[in-house]
Design a protein around this motif. Structure first.
Motif, PDB file in Angstrom:
ATOM      1  N   ILE A  44       0.846  -1.202   0.000  1.00 34.12           N
ATOM      2  CA  ILE A  44       0.000   0.000   0.000  1.00 34.12           C
ATOM      3  C   ILE A  44       0.883   1.254   0.000  1.00 34.12           C
ATOM      4  O   ILE A  44       0.670   2.175  -0.761  1.00 34.12           O
ATOM      5  CB  ILE A  44      -0.924   0.022   1.258  1.00 34.12           C
ATOM      6  N   VAL A  45       1.854   1.249   0.910  1.00 32.02           N
ATOM      7  CA  VAL A  45       2.760   2.392   1.033  1.00 32.02           C
ATOM      8  C   VAL A  45       4.168   1.899   0.696  1.00 32.02           C
ATOM      9  O   VAL A  45       4.557   0.788   1.085  1.00 32.02           O
ATOM     10  CB  VAL A  45       2.713   2.972   2.469  1.00 32.02           C
ATOM     11  N   ASP A  46       4.931   2.732  -0.011  1.00 32.45           N
ATOM     12  CA  ASP A  46       6.292   2.370  -0.395  1.00 32.45           C
ATOM     13  C   ASP A  46       7.223   2.633   0.798  1.00 32.45           C
ATOM     14  O   ASP A  46       7.716   3.753   0.981  1.00 32.45           O
ATOM     15  CB  ASP A  46       6.693   3.220  -1.612  1.00 32.45           C
ATOM     16  N   VAL A  47       7.387   1.618   1.605  1.00 34.62           N
ATOM     17  CA  VAL A  47       8.183   1.782   2.823  1.00 34.62           C
ATOM     18  C   VAL A  47       8.856   0.463   3.187  1.00 34.62           C
ATOM     19  O   VAL A  47       8.303  -0.608   2.942  1.00 34.62           O
ATOM     20  CB  VAL A  47       7.301   2.293   3.995  1.00 34.62           C
ATOM     21  N   PHE A 104       0.428  15.111   1.351  1.00 35.09           N
ATOM     22  CA  PHE A 104       0.130  13.838   2.015  1.00 35.09           C
ATOM     23  C   PHE A 104      -0.146  14.084   3.499  1.00 35.09           C
ATOM     24  O   PHE A 104      -1.158  13.644   4.049  1.00 35.09           O
ATOM     25  CB  PHE A 104       1.319  12.882   1.831  1.00 35.09           C
ATOM     26  N   ALA A 105       0.767  14.826   4.138  1.00 36.86           N
ATOM     27  CA  ALA A 105       0.632  15.053   5.579  1.00 36.86           C
ATOM     28  C   ALA A 105      -0.634  15.864   5.882  1.00 36.86           C
ATOM     29  O   ALA A 105      -1.373  15.552   6.824  1.00 36.86           O
ATOM     30  CB  ALA A 105       1.866  15.776   6.118  1.00 36.86           C
ATOM     31  N   GLN A 106      -0.884  16.893   5.073  1.00 35.86           N
ATOM     32  CA  GLN A 106      -2.036  17.740   5.352  1.00 35.86           C
ATOM     33  C   GLN A 106      -3.352  16.990   5.140  1.00 35.86           C
ATOM     34  O   GLN A 106      -4.264  17.052   5.966  1.00 35.86           O
ATOM     35  CB  GLN A 106      -1.990  18.991   4.464  1.00 35.86           C
ATOM     36  N   ARG A 107      -3.423  16.241   4.059  1.00 35.59           N
ATOM     37  CA  ARG A 107      -4.684  15.528   3.785  1.00 35.59           C
ATOM     38  C   ARG A 107      -4.893  14.354   4.728  1.00 35.59           C
ATOM     39  O   ARG A 107      -6.020  14.036   5.108  1.00 35.59           O
ATOM     40  CB  ARG A 107      -4.712  15.099   2.323  1.00 35.59           C
ATOM     41  N   LEU A 108      -3.800  13.709   5.109  1.00 37.95           N
ATOM     42  CA  LEU A 108      -3.933  12.605   6.087  1.00 37.95           C
ATOM     43  C   LEU A 108      -4.496  13.135   7.403  1.00 37.95           C
ATOM     44  O   LEU A 108      -5.326  12.495   8.050  1.00 37.95           O
ATOM     45  CB  LEU A 108      -2.568  11.935   6.299  1.00 37.95           C
ATOM     46  N   PHE A 109      -4.057  14.323   7.758  1.00 38.09           N
ATOM     47  CA  PHE A 109      -4.592  14.948   8.979  1.00 38.09           C
ATOM     48  C   PHE A 109      -6.068  15.332   8.770  1.00 38.09           C
ATOM     49  O   PHE A 109      -6.923  15.034   9.604  1.00 38.09           O
ATOM     50  CB  PHE A 109      -3.756  16.178   9.340  1.00 38.09           C
ATOM     51  N   ALA A 110      -6.357  15.948   7.645  1.00 40.15           N
ATOM     52  CA  ALA A 110      -7.715  16.435   7.381  1.00 40.15           C
ATOM     53  C   ALA A 110      -8.718  15.282   7.234  1.00 40.15           C
ATOM     54  O   ALA A 110      -9.871  15.393   7.627  1.00 40.15           O
ATOM     55  CB  ALA A 110      -7.720  17.300   6.127  1.00 40.15           C
ATOM     56  N   GLU A 111      -8.249  14.162   6.689  1.00 37.99           N
ATOM     57  CA  GLU A 111      -9.187  13.072   6.417  1.00 37.99           C
ATOM     58  C   GLU A 111      -9.181  11.994   7.496  1.00 37.99           C
ATOM     59  O   GLU A 111     -10.197  11.356   7.746  1.00 37.99           O
ATOM     60  CB  GLU A 111      -8.864  12.435   5.049  1.00 37.99           C
ATOM     61  N   GLN A 112      -8.026  11.792   8.129  1.00 38.73           N
ATOM     62  CA  GLN A 112      -7.921  10.655   9.064  1.00 38.73           C
ATOM     63  C   GLN A 112      -7.466  11.039  10.471  1.00 38.73           C
ATOM     64  O   GLN A 112      -7.317  10.176  11.328  1.00 38.73           O
ATOM     65  CB  GLN A 112      -6.946   9.610   8.495  1.00 38.73           C
ATOM     66  N   ASN A 113      -7.229  12.309  10.705  1.00 37.81           N
ATOM     67  CA  ASN A 113      -6.783  12.775  12.030  1.00 37.81           C
ATOM     68  C   ASN A 113      -5.485  12.101  12.499  1.00 37.81           C
ATOM     69  O   ASN A 113      -5.354  11.714  13.663  1.00 37.81           O
ATOM     70  CB  ASN A 113      -7.893  12.614  13.070  1.00 37.81           C
ATOM     71  N   VAL A 125      -4.647   5.999   1.565  1.00 43.96           N
ATOM     72  CA  VAL A 125      -3.887   5.788   0.335  1.00 43.96           C
ATOM     73  C   VAL A 125      -4.753   5.072  -0.703  1.00 43.96           C
ATOM     74  O   VAL A 125      -4.740   5.400  -1.894  1.00 43.96           O
ATOM     75  CB  VAL A 125      -2.586   4.996   0.622  1.00 43.96           C
ATOM     76  N   THR A 126      -5.525   4.099  -0.232  1.00 44.83           N
ATOM     77  CA  THR A 126      -6.376   3.344  -1.154  1.00 44.83           C
ATOM     78  C   THR A 126      -7.407   4.259  -1.807  1.00 44.83           C
ATOM     79  O   THR A 126      -7.676   4.157  -2.993  1.00 44.83           O
ATOM     80  CB  THR A 126      -7.081   2.186  -0.401  1.00 44.83           C
ATOM     81  N   GLN A 127      -7.971   5.169  -1.012  1.00 42.98           N
ATOM     82  CA  GLN A 127      -8.966   6.125  -1.557  1.00 42.98           C
ATOM     83  C   GLN A 127      -8.357   7.014  -2.629  1.00 42.98           C
ATOM     84  O   GLN A 127      -9.004   7.337  -3.616  1.00 42.98           O
ATOM     85  CB  GLN A 127      -9.531   6.995  -0.449  1.00 42.98           C
TER      86      GLN A 127
END
Ligand SMILES: Cc1ncc(COP(=O)(O)O)c(C=O)c1O
Length: 401
Positions: free
Chosen positions: A318-321, A342-351, A396-398
């Motif tokens: 899912i994530v390249d890590v 990535f960081a901003q949207r992850l916060f906005a969408e998933q807290n 990430v899937t979304q």
């Protein structure tokens, strides 16, 4: 005012707070912070006991050099851990306690740099921001070596021009690295020691993550260990920085040490005497207890191993890590999205808060090697880390659907 203060950059978390302030997080799920590298596992109870048993020692001024018992404990720990030649670490001359490695890394540059010689401080990139600030306030310029995926996130020391080594007075190493977790191997350490001799600079090896590794049979090597293998028992031009913050989950104790080259340490002690940063005796006694015990450190590693196993299983494909060599960080690539987005949207969408890679790196040779990476510190509980990984997977899937 000191003009060099103007060269200091805002701290990465200030930039992160500003980024997060532009959006709001969903209220239906709890916040999970993967951004700050502050350990959350329990500290050892016997260290807390020692602190409370010795509270009355605050009546004494501590000496900058520290208690002989603490320095002796550290000398023995170093000798055991890094297979040094018995007796080669002299607690009188080679070891100083410090109030956490942060202040020590900063102070060390002030003591080592000769600002009249157009100095450079060579540092990995991305890096722990203190290296840069220490260079600026010591009157030096930082010279950054990019750590990129193509080079296993190691600096390409071979690409450094001779005139840079010529001006280099201090080389910072961070091994295991923050944020990449990469360990600098023995052959590279030996090569760097040869360069330090050739060009007359000091190597400051920040090893504060050295005890958080995955394979019990293969702990990360250290700079003094490379010296020992070379028969360099005076540790000339080499110093290491170690801390109880990550090893023993004691970030608030502010306890670490610096050890190495006796001549350098003598000057560092002189600097510190004036700087006035002696460790309280109460903390020194607690530190002795912590350095003398490995069981809690092993338990700590077990807990991190379980978290990395669980999280990497969820993020697989899912994530390249990849699993790092050591440390408690994941240094993940963000695919088509920039690290900041990535960081901003992850916060906005998933807290969930992660740290954009560019905030802990600088542009060098036309690239910022932190771009398109985020740093995730697996410091929360295993349940929270698993929950965070599930939400990152969903995020990430979304994006890709
Ligand atoms: C690479 C690195 N060095 C040094 C430190 C400072 O740790 P302390 O001052 O707690 O020893 C940190 C803390 O996050 C770090 O990440």
């Amino acid at each position: 005012m000191n003009r060099d203060l103007e060269r200091l950059q805002p701290y990465p978390f200030e930039k992160l707070n500003a980024l997060k302030a532009q959006v709001s997080a969903p209220t239906d799920r709890a916040h999970i912070a993967l951004s700050i590298g502050e350990p959350k596992h329990e500290p050892p109870a016997f260290v807390l006991q020692s602190l409370s048993d010795n509270l009355n020692r605050v009546v004494n001024y501590p000496s900058t050099k520290g208690l002989p018992e603490l320095r002796e404990t550290i000398a023995q720990w170093l000798t055991r851990r890094f297979k040094l030649n018995p007796g080669s670490v002299d607690a009188e001359r080679h070891v100083l306690p410090v109030n956490g490695t942060r202040e020590a890394l900063f102070a060390f540059a002030q003591a080592v740099i000769d600002r009249t010689q157009n100095p450079l401080v060579v540092s990995p990139n991305p890096f722990y921001q203190i290296y840069e600030g220490a260079a600026f306030l010591a009157g030096a310029d930082p010279y950054f070596l990019n750590c990129e995926r193509e080079n296993d996130y190691l600096p390409d020391f071979d690409s450094v021009p001779a005139d840079v080594w010529q001006r280099c007075q201090l080389l910072f190493l961070c091994s295991p690295g923050n944020p990449t977790g990469t360990v600098v191997d023995t052959a590279t350490l030996k090569k760097l020691i040869a360069l330090a001799d050739q060009y007359d600079f000091v190597i400051a090896s920040d090893e504060c993550y050295s005890e958080l590794y995955f394979d019990e049979e293969q702990p990360p090597v250290g700079l003094l260990q490379a010296c020992a293998e070379l028969g360099r028992d005076d540790y000339r031009r080499c110093v290491v920085f170690h801390s109880l913050s990550k090893r023993s989950n004691l970030p608030g104790l502010r306890s670490g040490f610096v050890a190495g080259d006796a001549e350098v340490m003598e000057k560092f002690l002189l600097y510190r005497t004036y700087h006035g940063c002696a460790m309280p005796v109460t903390n020194q006694l607690a530190s002795i207890a912590a350095w003398n015990d490995e069981a809690h450190v092993k338990a700590n590693r077990d807990a991190y191993r379980a978290k990395f196993d669980a999280v990497l299983k969820i993020l697989d494909g899912i994530v390249d890590v990849e699993r790092p060599d050591a440390s408690f960080y994941l240094w993940a690539k963000t695919g088509n999205m920039s690290d900041v987005e990535f960081a901003q949207r992850l916060f906005a969408e998933q807290n969930i808060t992660v740290l954009p890679g560019r905030y802990i790196a600088r542009e060098a040779n036309g690239v910022n090697p932190g771009e398109n990476h985020v740093r995730m510190a697996l410091v929360a509980t295993v349940e929270e880390c698993v929950e965070a990984a599930e939400r990152i997977k969903q995020f990430v899937t979304q994006q890709s659907s």
